[in-house]
Design a protein around this motif. Sequence first.
Motif, PDB file in Angstrom:
ATOM      1  N   UNK A 121      12.306 -13.146 -25.297  1.00 35.58           N
ATOM      2  CA  UNK A 121      12.122 -12.356 -26.519  1.00 35.58           C
ATOM      3  C   UNK A 121      12.454 -13.169 -27.765  1.00 35.58           C
ATOM      4  N   UNK A 122      13.346 -14.147 -27.602  1.00 37.58           N
ATOM      5  CA  UNK A 122      13.716 -15.018 -28.721  1.00 37.58           C
ATOM      6  C   UNK A 122      12.741 -16.188 -28.858  1.00 37.58           C
ATOM      7  N   UNK A 123      11.726 -16.224 -27.974  1.00 41.62           N
ATOM      8  CA  UNK A 123      10.723 -17.282 -28.049  1.00 41.62           C
ATOM      9  C   UNK A 123      11.114 -18.545 -27.318  1.00 41.62           C
ATOM     10  N   UNK A 124      12.117 -18.461 -26.449  1.00 42.14           N
ATOM     11  CA  UNK A 124      12.593 -19.637 -25.696  1.00 42.14           C
ATOM     12  C   UNK A 124      12.134 -19.482 -24.249  1.00 42.14           C
ATOM     13  N   UNK A 125      11.171 -20.274 -23.837  1.00 36.99           N
ATOM     14  CA  UNK A 125      10.573 -20.113 -22.510  1.00 36.99           C
ATOM     15  C   UNK A 125      10.869 -21.299 -21.589  1.00 36.99           C
ATOM     16  N   UNK A 126      11.803 -22.163 -21.987  1.00 42.59           N
ATOM     17  CA  UNK A 126      12.233 -23.264 -21.107  1.00 42.59           C
ATOM     18  C   UNK A 126      13.189 -22.728 -20.043  1.00 42.59           C
ATOM     19  N   UNK A 127      13.480 -23.558 -19.040  1.00 45.88           N
ATOM     20  CA  UNK A 127      14.384 -23.151 -17.964  1.00 45.88           C
ATOM     21  C   UNK A 127      15.833 -23.306 -18.430  1.00 45.88           C
ATOM     22  N   UNK A 128      16.334 -22.268 -19.081  1.00 43.58           N
ATOM     23  CA  UNK A 128      17.695 -22.290 -19.617  1.00 43.58           C
ATOM     24  C   UNK A 128      18.604 -21.500 -18.681  1.00 43.58           C
ATOM     25  N   UNK A 140      19.169 -29.464 -20.420  1.00 45.12           N
ATOM     26  CA  UNK A 140      18.514 -28.606 -21.404  1.00 45.12           C
ATOM     27  C   UNK A 140      19.547 -28.103 -22.410  1.00 45.12           C
ATOM     28  N   UNK A 141      19.214 -28.221 -23.698  1.00 47.44           N
ATOM     29  CA  UNK A 141      20.098 -27.727 -24.743  1.00 47.44           C
ATOM     30  C   UNK A 141      19.280 -26.928 -25.742  1.00 47.44           C
ATOM     31  N   UNK A 142      19.949 -26.091 -26.488  1.00 47.77           N
ATOM     32  CA  UNK A 142      19.311 -25.284 -27.517  1.00 47.77           C
ATOM     33  C   UNK A 142      19.503 -25.932 -28.880  1.00 47.77           C
ATOM     34  N   UNK A 143      18.505 -25.827 -29.718  1.00 47.44           N
ATOM     35  CA  UNK A 143      18.618 -26.330 -31.095  1.00 47.44           C
ATOM     36  C   UNK A 143      19.357 -25.295 -31.938  1.00 47.44           C
ATOM     37  N   UNK A 144      19.740 -25.697 -33.133  1.00 45.65           N
ATOM     38  CA  UNK A 144      20.412 -24.776 -34.054  1.00 45.65           C
ATOM     39  C   UNK A 144      19.512 -23.569 -34.328  1.00 45.65           C
ATOM     40  N   UNK A 145      18.216 -23.841 -34.512  1.00 42.88           N
ATOM     41  CA  UNK A 145      17.268 -22.756 -34.794  1.00 42.88           C
ATOM     42  C   UNK A 145      17.181 -21.782 -33.622  1.00 42.88           C
ATOM     43  N   UNK A 146      17.216 -22.310 -32.373  1.00 45.90           N
ATOM     44  CA  UNK A 146      17.141 -21.444 -31.205  1.00 45.90           C
ATOM     45  C   UNK A 146      18.406 -20.603 -31.058  1.00 45.90           C
ATOM     46  N   UNK A 147      19.550 -21.186 -31.390  1.00 44.19           N
ATOM     47  CA  UNK A 147      20.804 -20.440 -31.354  1.00 44.19           C
ATOM     48  C   UNK A 147      20.749 -19.282 -32.345  1.00 44.19           C
TER      49      UNK A 147
END
Length: 372
Positions: free
Chosen positions: A309-316, A200-207
Amino acid sequence: MQKFAKVTLRHKKLKEDKTSLYLDFYPALLNPHTGELTRRLVLGLYVYAHPKNKNEKLENETALALAHQMCSQIQVQVHRNDLTFFNAAEKPKVNFNTYYKSVQATENNRLFLAMSYKFNAYLEKKELDFKRLVNFADITIAFCEGFREFLRTDKELSQNTAARYFTEFKNLLKAAIHANHLELNLEMLKNIKLLETHKEILSVEEVQKLAQTDIATGFEVVKRAAMFSIYTGLRSSDICKLVWSEIAKNENGSLIQFRQQKTKGLEYLPINEKAFSYCGVRTAETDLVFEGFKNDSTDNKYMKIWLALAGIRRNITFHCFRHTYATLLIIKGVDIYTVSKMMGHRNVTTTQVYAKVTDNIKRNASELLNEI
């Protein structure tokens, strides 16, 4: 008289900055095979008088640990009036278990300790526990292949965990070969194949969203540590123990000098101003940069809330931030060799998995054109 002789470990200076380790008997012992009084028994172990690097220091620690164990064992034999160690054919040698336990005692690597637990289980299965000393002659290709199969079929282990344990075991064998204790062709010993896993990785937008989202009061250090990992690729274990003396600034920017918790390798990592901004206010040189960050269950709980809260609901997990760092570097065009060095990988093949991830990202981006 012989029964109460004292056995003492001593050093003898040699050329090339080395000393030989030997045992001194007082009073002298009567060698039953030569009929002569003997004060000395050479162990065939050597240490550097002035070690110049970490490898020489590690060799010294291992040799001294082995020598002290042999000294204790022979002292017991002397008290029992058992002098068979004087027999040239039975001259005390470093056995594998003694070497293995000495490394285990000085190794603070959780992977090594986990592997050693399974190795002990393998010895018990073969009825080769530490009550019966395993000689280096017992460490054959067949013996090692048996341990590999033992790990591979262990239902408690995933295939990749078994693979990492076996690699750690082979590293132990390499060290023994380097120290001239073992003769074994490791090229004949195949590894357990690693299975590709989804990272699992984060996109630039998610960062960017994470940077803009506040975390619960009192847990700001968790956000700082996470963002620092995204911009440096450091593991949580390295961030937890990072102190201010390991961060330096010069005319070229900021630099971290630290020893990796996992690999024990000394690393020099340039960091950009964005990463440095998450370090906070500089305090005493011995202070932790991320004081209070433990990456424990409580930290992880609030990290999950922050992600949501940042809208990231994956298993990070926290380690995903390290994956994100490597992947974003490759997307930005940094070559795989440079990324490997910045990640502190021992082998570039470890880094190649990130190249495959970015290939998938590029493929998905290309497929978007089908909608036009």
